[in-house]
Design a protein around this motif. Structure first.
Motif, PDB file in Angstrom:
ATOM      1  N   CYS A  72       0.786  -1.459  -0.226  1.00 24.72           N
ATOM      2  CA  CYS A  72       0.115  -0.053   0.111  1.00 24.72           C
ATOM      3  C   CYS A  72       0.802   0.838   0.063  1.00 24.72           C
ATOM      4  O   CYS A  72       2.382   0.654  -0.242  1.00 24.72           O
ATOM      5  N   ARG A  73       0.643   2.406  -0.307  1.00 27.78           N
ATOM      6  CA  ARG A  73       1.027   3.754  -0.203  1.00 27.78           C
ATOM      7  C   ARG A  73       0.458   4.611   0.947  1.00 27.78           C
ATOM      8  O   ARG A  73      -1.174   5.279   0.889  1.00 27.78           O
ATOM      9  N   PHE A  74       0.968   5.530   1.861  1.00 21.48           N
ATOM     10  CA  PHE A  74       0.428   6.336   2.746  1.00 21.48           C
ATOM     11  C   PHE A  74       0.534   7.490   1.419  1.00 21.48           C
ATOM     12  O   PHE A  74       1.023   8.218   0.914  1.00 21.48           O
ATOM     13  N   PHE A  75      -0.775   8.570   1.747  1.00 17.14           N
ATOM     14  CA  PHE A  75      -1.075   9.529   1.759  1.00 17.14           C
ATOM     15  C   PHE A  75      -1.304  10.572   1.850  1.00 17.14           C
ATOM     16  O   PHE A  75      -1.028  10.646   2.842  1.00 17.14           O
ATOM     17  N   VAL A  76      -0.837  11.942   1.138  1.00 15.71           N
ATOM     18  CA  VAL A  76      -0.335  13.273   1.513  1.00 15.71           C
ATOM     19  C   VAL A  76      -1.062  14.505   0.853  1.00 15.71           C
ATOM     20  O   VAL A  76      -1.653  13.744  -0.282  1.00 15.71           O
ATOM     21  N   VAL A  77      -1.644  15.236   1.753  1.00 17.70           N
ATOM     22  CA  VAL A  77      -1.765  16.593   1.007  1.00 17.70           C
ATOM     23  C   VAL A  77      -0.753  17.510   0.535  1.00 17.70           C
ATOM     24  O   VAL A  77       0.036  18.024   2.127  1.00 17.70           O
ATOM     25  N   LEU A 125      10.373  18.848  -6.132  1.00 18.08           N
ATOM     26  CA  LEU A 125       9.870  18.918  -4.631  1.00 18.08           C
ATOM     27  C   LEU A 125       9.430  17.708  -4.503  1.00 18.08           C
ATOM     28  O   LEU A 125       9.086  16.266  -4.095  1.00 18.08           O
ATOM     29  N   LEU A 126       8.018  17.945  -5.757  1.00 14.38           N
ATOM     30  CA  LEU A 126       6.994  17.312  -6.075  1.00 14.38           C
ATOM     31  C   LEU A 126       7.104  15.633  -6.714  1.00 14.38           C
ATOM     32  O   LEU A 126       6.710  14.315  -5.828  1.00 14.38           O
ATOM     33  N   ARG A 127       8.194  15.382  -6.864  1.00 11.57           N
ATOM     34  CA  ARG A 127       9.172  14.049  -7.797  1.00 11.57           C
ATOM     35  C   ARG A 127       9.452  13.725  -6.115  1.00 11.57           C
ATOM     36  O   ARG A 127       9.715  12.532  -6.062  1.00 11.57           O
ATOM     37  N   THR A 128       9.721  14.232  -5.793  1.00  8.19           N
ATOM     38  CA  THR A 128      10.002  13.390  -3.838  1.00  8.19           C
ATOM     39  C   THR A 128       9.681  13.286  -3.514  1.00  8.19           C
ATOM     40  O   THR A 128      10.027  11.946  -2.724  1.00  8.19           O
ATOM     41  N   VAL A 129       8.351  14.017  -2.529  1.00  7.28           N
ATOM     42  CA  VAL A 129       7.346  13.195  -2.318  1.00  7.28           C
ATOM     43  C   VAL A 129       6.875  12.252  -2.634  1.00  7.28           C
ATOM     44  O   VAL A 129       6.426  11.131  -2.440  1.00  7.28           O
ATOM     45  N   GLU A 130       6.045  12.295  -4.165  1.00  7.25           N
ATOM     46  CA  GLU A 130       6.233  11.269  -4.665  1.00  7.25           C
ATOM     47  C   GLU A 130       6.948   9.614  -4.243  1.00  7.25           C
ATOM     48  O   GLU A 130       6.369   8.978  -5.252  1.00  7.25           O
ATOM     49  N   GLY A 131       8.171  10.041  -4.512  1.00  3.06           N
ATOM     50  CA  GLY A 131       9.000   9.475  -4.126  1.00  3.06           C
ATOM     51  C   GLY A 131       8.529   8.147  -2.890  1.00  3.06           C
ATOM     52  O   GLY A 131       9.069   7.076  -3.165  1.00  3.06           O
ATOM     53  N   HIS A 132       7.550   8.362  -2.357  1.00  2.18           N
ATOM     54  CA  HIS A 132       7.713   7.671  -1.001  1.00  2.18           C
ATOM     55  C   HIS A 132       6.468   7.868  -0.419  1.00  2.18           C
ATOM     56  O   HIS A 132       6.018   6.853  -0.145  1.00  2.18           O
ATOM     57  N   PHE A 133       5.597   8.814  -0.841  1.00  2.00           N
ATOM     58  CA  PHE A 133       3.910   8.632  -0.879  1.00  2.00           C
ATOM     59  C   PHE A 133       2.802   9.037  -1.943  1.00  2.00           C
ATOM     60  O   PHE A 133       3.762  10.014  -3.167  1.00  2.00           O
ATOM     61  N   TYR A 134       1.464   9.013  -2.339  1.00  2.00           N
ATOM     62  CA  TYR A 134       1.135   8.939  -3.139  1.00  2.00           C
ATOM     63  C   TYR A 134       0.627  10.758  -1.890  1.00  2.00           C
ATOM     64  O   TYR A 134       0.473  10.427  -1.565  1.00  2.00           O
ATOM     65  N   LYS A 135       0.008  10.736  -3.430  1.00  3.68           N
ATOM     66  CA  LYS A 135      -0.300  12.693  -3.125  1.00  3.68           C
ATOM     67  C   LYS A 135      -1.505  12.982  -4.017  1.00  3.68           C
ATOM     68  O   LYS A 135      -1.654  13.222  -4.239  1.00  3.68           O
ATOM     69  N   ARG A 136      -2.171  14.605  -2.688  1.00  6.42           N
ATOM     70  CA  ARG A 136      -3.483  15.033  -3.231  1.00  6.42           C
ATOM     71  C   ARG A 136      -3.156  16.459  -2.802  1.00  6.42           C
ATOM     72  O   ARG A 136      -2.318  16.673  -2.360  1.00  6.42           O
ATOM     73  N   LEU A 137      -3.233  17.145  -4.922  1.00  4.86           N
ATOM     74  CA  LEU A 137      -2.293  18.509  -4.874  1.00  4.86           C
ATOM     75  C   LEU A 137      -3.721  19.732  -3.936  1.00  4.86           C
ATOM     76  O   LEU A 137      -5.045  19.354  -5.090  1.00  4.86           O
TER      77      LEU A 137
END
Length: 266
Positions: free
Chosen positions: A226-231, A247-259
């Protein structure tokens, strides 16, 4: 001693009179000492002992101080009553009540069916249900992928209605990355078991520091499939869009995101 029977009788009567006098004196002294007070009956003593035992248990249940008086305990109870009238409090009470009901059901079933064998059977049935649900979920995911609609790994935290619960707010700024953890009362114990970093919303992290801090949590999500999501919030400048993308690619390396297109909350 050479006393006659008459003299012995008189001596005995004299001693008895002394004892009677002493008894009367002690009675009058007790009456003076108890002036204005009432004797406590055995039933009254038992009632007081039960009340003291109840107060001790009540202090322990409310985590109150050992010397907490009745007024202090009453304030705690009133505070709990106020919390229980809120929507959040009612929801929490309903969840606790449902959990207690289920535990009591299992306990009664175990007693009825004869102890450890029943417990093993209950656990076995639960494992079958979980395995079937896991198989059903994988089947639906395969169908989505075959249709070209697959969205990657599952979210780690999802409510029963399918709503995703986010782990962090993440702000991308000119000077680095900031994080703030979400708090969920119903996930408090689960969250304590996660290998997540302690975060300070005021601390700025470089991309390297961000990846190092969150690596154990990312490894945990891999193990759980699974993956943890961040805002994610954009707090970079108008001319720093390339920095924002990095920076966004860095976050996406470990999390799924909602912008979130709104202003960064911290």
């Amino acid at each position: 001693m050479g006393l006659t029977m008459a003299e012995v009788g008189i001596l005995i009567i004299f001693v008895l009179l002394l004892l009677l006098g002493l008894t009367d004196s002690l009675r009058k002294k007790q009456e003076r000492d108890m002036d204005g007070h009432k004797l406590i009956t055995t039933d009254r003593v038992r009632t007081l002992e039960e009340a003291e035992s109840f107060m001790t248990q009540l202090r322990g249940t409310l985590h109150a101080a050992n010397n907490a008086n009745v007024e202090e305990i009453s304030r705690l109870i009133r505070a709990l009553q106020e919390i229980a009238t809120t929507q959040k409090g009612r929801t929490a009470l309903q969840e606790v009540s449902a959990a207690i009901t289920e535990l009591n059901r299992i306990k009664d079933q175990i007693k009825k069916d004869g102890g450890s064998d029943a417990l093993a059977s209950e656990v076995e049935q639960q494992s079958y249900r979980i395995a079937n649900q896991e198989g059903q979920l994988q089947r639906y995911e395969s169908q989505l992928k075959e249709a070209g609609l697959g969205k990657g790994e599952r979210p780690c935290w999802v409510k029963a209605d399918g709503t995703i619960e986010y782990l962090y707010d993440v702000v991308l700024s000119s000077n680095g990355i900031k994080m703030r953890e979400y708090k969920y009362d119903h996930r408090e114990r689960e969250c304590a078991l996660l290998p997540k970093p302690a975060v300070d919303p005021n601390e700025l992290l470089s991309p390297t520091e961000f990846l190092q801090r969150t690596q154990p949590l990312y490894n945990h999500s891999l193990a759980q499939n699974c993956r943890f999501f961040v805002v994610v919030y954009d707090a970079t400048g108008p001319t720093e869009k390339e920095l924002y993308k990095q920076l966004l690619r860095t976050v996406e390396g470990h999390f799924y995101k909602r912008l979130d297109r709104g202003t960064a909350p911290f």
